[in-house]
Design an enzyme around this catalytic site. Sequence first.
Site: not given
Length: 428
Positions: A144, A239, A267
């Site tokens: 994702y 990522d 995050k």
Amino acid sequence: MIYKRSSELFAAAKEVIPGGVNSPVRAFNAVGGEPLFIKEAKGAYMYDEDGNKYIDYINSWGPLILGHAFDPVVNAVIEKAKKGTSFGTPTEIETTIAELAVSMVPNIDKIRFVNSGTEACMSAVRLARGFKNREKIIKFAGCYHGHSDSFLIQAGSGAVTFGTPNSPGVTQGTAKDTLLATYNDLESVEDLLKANQGEIACIILEPIAGNMGCIPPKEGFLEGLRKLCDEYDVLLIFDEVMTGFRLARGGAQELTGVDADIVCFGKVIGGGLPVGAFAARTEIMDYLAPTGPVYQAGTLSGNPLAMAAGLAMLTELNDNPEIYTSLAQKTEYLHKGIAEVLIKNNVTHTINRRGSMISVHFAEEAVVDFTSAAKGNNDTFKKFFHGLLENGIYIAPSAFETWFLTDALSYEDLDATIAAVDKVSKEL
Ligand SMILES: *Cc1c(COP(=O)(O)O)cnc(C)c1O
């Protein structure tokens, strides 16, 4: 437990917000039932609107590695807010956090801040395409990278949960430029590189996958990708929105010793505020506007409150790197404890773990890619999830999510978690 007020709030939310939520996986669709409305949280615990207390393993989906409402972060935000919340001009704190991030992460010279992980990945890919002057990209099924169009092709996380990996609204034109490989399978990558020579700008992946549950790379997988990228003159994008500053100060690059060309963050780098970032060596980063031709911008990018939260978070991690060892030890303890009771209660399972990321799959075989992750027994997961919730343990409401440990968790909390798993797994 009583969820009366949560239920009322959910009904009201559904009247004015699609599905009652601002991000789909929060709605509990994958596990049934209704979501909890959280009122407040501190350290390892969250409290819902009905006054129920939970040991939290969602961790706001990863950012809160030092626990909820971590004092230095909260204080930094309060002090900054008093001086103005946004100027739309450069500010000194942007350079301070950029210097710190660049010093912590191997192999990057410059970094640009954005407002989410989605934005970071989307911008990194645009930069790669512009830099290489090529249109196609390779991603992995089950990874994702946020919800931008190019990535909603067999994406992990909420996209998998909802069984609509190819969302309506993503055009054929966009979809045809995203090529799909299999995680932990170098041959699938080399086949694509061979068949599309000179057309591929970059390969993007989660170096330790966390959005199909936790799936660490097999021995040699990342090294092999690095080699293929060099051989075929393609950029490698890590990522690290989930893994950056969570697995080590320098993230997966430090942990695995493999260098990426561009790294994406989110995050943890925002300390719980909306922040993303992408970084690379100078030659690549200077290809961005205003020095270079690739356009990328943001009204609230580098926002002072977000930078203050991120700076407080990174400073704490940089000054106390032993946190990573202690988190990994806690995670190992939890892994052993859960495995023991699941075995005792005859529950078929596989547990994956790396650093402070862990996931329990109700699957027989090793979970190494999206196909094996999808073989997990979802009915068992649903019962497991609701059983844990009833016992005050809050894990993500989907079998495709990772549990995140925070430094605020005590060994008593871990023991309470293992005891709850024991109790719940007797009824699976
Ligand atoms: C969470 C996540 C994203 C998306 O970040 P948002 O801030 O939700 O847009 C991208 N990549 C990975 C690996 C993630 O875990």
